[in-house]
Motif scaffolding. Structure first.
Motif, short mmCIF file in Angstrom:
data_model
loop_
_atom_site.label_atom_id
_atom_site.label_comp_id
_atom_site.label_asym_id
_atom_site.label_seq_id
_atom_site.Cartn_x
_atom_site.Cartn_y
_atom_site.Cartn_z
N LEU A 44 33.91 40.10 36.35
CA LEU A 44 32.72 40.19 35.51
C LEU A 44 32.56 41.63 35.03
O LEU A 44 32.99 42.57 35.71
N PRO A 45 31.94 41.83 33.89
CA PRO A 45 31.70 43.19 33.39
C PRO A 45 30.82 43.97 34.36
O PRO A 45 30.09 43.40 35.18
N ALA A 46 30.90 45.28 34.28
CA ALA A 46 30.07 46.13 35.12
C ALA A 46 28.60 45.83 34.86
O ALA A 46 28.18 45.65 33.71
N GLY A 47 27.83 45.74 35.94
CA GLY A 47 26.40 45.48 35.80
C GLY A 47 26.04 44.03 35.66
O GLY A 47 24.86 43.69 35.51
N VAL A 48 27.01 43.13 35.71
CA VAL A 48 26.77 41.69 35.60
C VAL A 48 27.18 41.04 36.92
O VAL A 48 28.29 41.25 37.42
N VAL A 49 26.31 40.23 37.49
CA VAL A 49 26.59 39.60 38.79
C VAL A 49 27.02 38.15 38.63
O VAL A 49 27.58 37.55 39.56
N ALA A 50 26.72 37.55 37.48
CA ALA A 50 27.10 36.16 37.26
C ALA A 50 26.99 35.84 35.77
O ALA A 50 26.30 36.55 35.02
N ARG A 51 27.70 34.78 35.36
CA ARG A 51 27.54 34.25 34.00
C ARG A 51 27.35 32.75 34.11
O ARG A 51 28.08 32.08 34.85
#
Length: 293
Positions: A44-51
């Motif tokens: 996942l991108p930095a600063g993202v914990v889930a999509r």
């Protein structure tokens, strides 16, 4: 009939909401949310914990949820809160897909929330309390200290609205009745539920009107004349009310230092300043408005 149906609907909505919340906070719920959804990328991108179906849930959202929870910041809590955010996003997506945003009650709720946010934003800009200075805080402290007497008292009080009830209470006290129970039964004062127990208080003597820390002068005068453990022999009338006092404890006045009092006094002065500023804004708006009642 319509009122009963509305009440039944509210109850059912409440039960449903409680059930969902119970499911979300249960440990078993975490196992139902896979670490990586089918077809999703593991990285996942930095600063993202889930999509969730392409919608990102940011680390900052989890951080905010931890702060709002008031609980200890632990990995288990963060996992639980992240799963709750995932579930919330799933609910949002399916509700939007099924056009719940067009429902009348949802539209009404959005308008209410919008109105509240607008008012809060306006008040933040419009209300300008006078800043509380260090000198203001010190002056307040000095004024309080100057109003204190040699002794301070920890009283209990029973306040009733007629002389007959006051006499009934006094008669029961003289027969050995329990003061706290009688306060709970008869008192209409602010501390009735606590058995009439009041905070420590001290008055400079002789008692001067306006320097009694908010106490009615006759009540303050009666209090300082009572020895520890004593109950007032007669009701003390203040307007339409009748007071019966007991001195639970008495001791030499203990004055906290300025440093110990500074934060609380500043907070109280800031609350007073905010209330005055708010009242002024309301007054100005009323003057310029056309109000029909």
């Amino acid at each position: 009939m319509k009122e009963k149906q509305n009440l039944r609907t509210q109850i059912m909505h409440g039960i449903a909401a409680a059930a969902v919340l119970s499911m979300l906070v249960s440990p078993a719920f975490g196992a139902q949310v896979p670490a990586t959804a089918p077809g999703a990328h593991a990285t996942l991108p930095a600063g993202v914990v889930a999509r969730v179906n392409g919608v990102a849930i940011a680390q900052s959202e989890v951080d905010a949820a931890v702060r709002q929870s008031g609980q200890a910041d632990t990995p288990a809590l963060r996992t639980s809160l992240k799963n709750q955010l995932i579930a919330r996003e799933l609910f949002r997506q399916v509700a939007q897909k099924q056009h719940y945003d067009t429902h009348a009650d949802v539209k009404a709720g959005i308008e209410q929330a919008k109105a509240m946010l607008m008012m809060q934003a306006y008040l933040r800009d419009a209300i300008k309390p006078t800043p509380v200075t260090d000198a203001d805080v010190k002056a307040k402290y000095d004024a309080i200290v100057a109003s204190l007497g040699q002794n301070e008292y920890k009283p209990s009080g029973i306040m009733v609205k007629d002389a007959a009830t006051a006499k009934t209470v006094l008669d029961q006290l003289k027969k050995g009745g329990d003061f706290a129970q009688l306060a709970k039964q008869y008192s209409q004062g602010p501390s009735a539920a606590q058995g009439g127990t009041l905070n420590w208080v001290s008055f400079k003597t002789p008692i001067v009107e306006g320097q009694t820390q908010g106490w009615p002068k006759p009540v303050a005068e009666a209090l300082v004349k009572l020895p520890q453990g004593a109950v007032s022999s007669e009701p003390i009338q203040v307007g339409d009310a009748f007071w019966i006092l007991r001195v639970d404890q008495m001791r030499p006045t203990q004055i906290p230092t300025f440093d110990q009092s500074r934060a609380q006094l500043r907070k109280e002065l800031e609350q007073v300043a905010a209330a005055k500023a708010t009242a002024q804004v309301v007054t100005d708006l009323v003057k310029s408005a056309h109000i029909e009642k």
